[in-house]
Design an enzyme around this catalytic site. Sequence first.
Site, PDB file in Angstrom:
ATOM      1  N   GLY A  46       0.787  -1.247   0.000  1.00  0.00           N
ATOM      2  CA  GLY A  46       0.000   0.000   0.000  1.00  0.00           C
ATOM      3  C   GLY A  46       0.805   1.276   0.000  1.00  0.00           C
ATOM      4  O   GLY A  46       0.280   2.348   0.259  1.00  0.00           O
ATOM      5  N   GLY A  48       2.576   2.498  -2.642  1.00  0.00           N
ATOM      6  CA  GLY A  48       2.583   3.194  -3.943  1.00  0.00           C
ATOM      7  C   GLY A  48       3.561   2.650  -4.961  1.00  0.00           C
ATOM      8  O   GLY A  48       3.976   3.363  -5.873  1.00  0.00           O
ATOM      9  N   LYS A  49       3.953   1.374  -4.835  1.00  0.00           N
ATOM     10  CA  LYS A  49       4.939   0.806  -5.771  1.00  0.00           C
ATOM     11  C   LYS A  49       4.365   0.728  -7.192  1.00  0.00           C
ATOM     12  O   LYS A  49       5.027   1.086  -8.161  1.00  0.00           O
ATOM     13  CB  LYS A  49       5.386  -0.586  -5.284  1.00  0.00           C
ATOM     14  CG  LYS A  49       6.113  -0.524  -3.944  1.00  0.00           C
ATOM     15  CD  LYS A  49       6.648  -1.850  -3.487  1.00  0.00           C
ATOM     16  CE  LYS A  49       5.577  -2.797  -3.021  1.00  0.00           C
ATOM     17  NZ  LYS A  49       4.925  -2.392  -1.775  1.00  0.00           N
ATOM     18  N   GLU A 271     -10.169   0.188  29.718  1.00  0.00           N
ATOM     19  CA  GLU A 271      -9.659   1.224  28.807  1.00  0.00           C
ATOM     20  C   GLU A 271      -9.151   2.439  29.571  1.00  0.00           C
ATOM     21  O   GLU A 271      -8.153   3.048  29.178  1.00  0.00           O
ATOM     22  CB  GLU A 271     -10.736   1.641  27.788  1.00  0.00           C
ATOM     23  CG  GLU A 271     -11.212   0.538  26.860  1.00  0.00           C
ATOM     24  CD  GLU A 271     -10.096  -0.229  26.166  1.00  0.00           C
ATOM     25  OE1 GLU A 271      -9.010   0.344  25.939  1.00  0.00           O
ATOM     26  OE2 GLU A 271     -10.287  -1.421  25.880  1.00  0.00           O
ATOM     27  N   HIS A 274      -5.652   1.648  30.751  1.00  0.00           N
ATOM     28  CA  HIS A 274      -4.659   1.859  29.677  1.00  0.00           C
ATOM     29  C   HIS A 274      -4.361   3.349  29.509  1.00  0.00           C
ATOM     30  O   HIS A 274      -3.214   3.771  29.430  1.00  0.00           O
ATOM     31  CB  HIS A 274      -5.210   1.371  28.327  1.00  0.00           C
ATOM     32  CG  HIS A 274      -5.139  -0.111  28.129  1.00  0.00           C
ATOM     33  ND1 HIS A 274      -4.011  -0.847  28.398  1.00  0.00           N
ATOM     34  CD2 HIS A 274      -6.058  -0.994  27.648  1.00  0.00           C
ATOM     35  CE1 HIS A 274      -4.246  -2.122  28.109  1.00  0.00           C
ATOM     36  NE2 HIS A 274      -5.477  -2.240  27.661  1.00  0.00           N
TER      37      HIS A 274
END
Length: 428
Positions: A46, A48-49, A271, A274
């Site tokens: 992903g 851009g090659k 959460e 965290h």
Amino acid sequence: GFDDIGGQEVAKREFMEALDFVKDASHCRQLGIRPLKGILLYGPPGTGKTLLAKAAATYTNAAYLAASGSEFVEMYAGVGAKRVRSLFQRARELARQQAKKCAIIFIDEIEVLGGKRGRHTSHLEYDQTLNQLLVEMDGIKTDEEISILVVAATNRVDLVDDALLRPGRFDRLVSVELPDKAGRLHILKIHTRGKPLDAEVDLETVAKETFGFSGAHLESLVNEAAINAMRQRRDVIRMEDFLEAIDKVMMGEKLDRTPTKAEKERVAVHEVGHALISEITNPGYVARVTIVPRGRALGYVRQSPSADQYLYTRKELEDQIAVALGGAVAEEVVLGSRSTGASNDFQQAVKLAKRMIASGMSELGVVDMKEVPGVLLHRTVSSLIQQREAWVQRTIAAYRRKIEQVAAYLLQEESVDGTQFRSLVGLS
């Protein structure tokens, strides 16, 4: 063209310099320069090659022919080799038809066609196909009426056969990496061209919050933001659409899954645990805390680093281990027990501890990970994690009341942004 490819300035510069040899063939001949036969683009998916290869055809005014490595490999011996031969013939014919002096053959997934020889012991079809490609590339002559340039792309350069990578075949290896912040901003500007953006949309903030996104991710992000605006029956795309799209691209679609009240409460506490440890170790890092289920997660904390980071110190890795443990420890302190929701966090903590050992940051000193006995590795990983767990336990216990308050707020509102979170826990 190359102007439509963002975030790959170094790769573009290196690639265009190689293409200038093709463009200015007569000058090269004058200086006695052997023209390049192949350019290998390598890097994560992903980035851009394929776009770079297409832009190369426009830049050099060449005929363009694309193929994928998997198209050449068949069960029947000899078929792949024949297809390689016909690919080079087709490229020359196409250039003649278009009255062009050069043809670019683009082969995606070159590691399938050009994988290291001797790995496929069952039959030699792979090796035969690769040998034919080597022969064709050796047969590209400098004085031919139509010059051929082979551009190949791979995500796994380590799997490509060494005979392909030697000078005289793939002369240039161009690394196409994930874009940095400036690159992401450039890509976002390209993809938002012509789209109705609200005046308050700040693409710089979006670029900052998308560390690790590839060009394909960013294109998807802009598309998801536009879809979100359409869902809300709006004519412009707002900043909230972009923030929602970041969550969606990272975590997946919102789920209709409805956890029980007790589960929701546990997720909220987890959460907040965290987020609290993240905020104490890295002030200003928390961008959003949510208990809306997405993809495989029942809730999550999104961090927004102040700058892209590629190197980590021992303290930074220890802090990341602490953040990973924060959720489970918060559940234990506030609710009296842990749950299976922390299994991914623990995997992350173990991975970070192993990274510390591999970087010579543990009591083992500088080691070769392959040589460390399993029992010793396990003991060292446990010791690193336990050291941080003791500190997390003390911190969570000190903030217990605040965690309960923020969790209660989250249960009502479902999401809270970084600024609100900081003021609620008193860390702003």
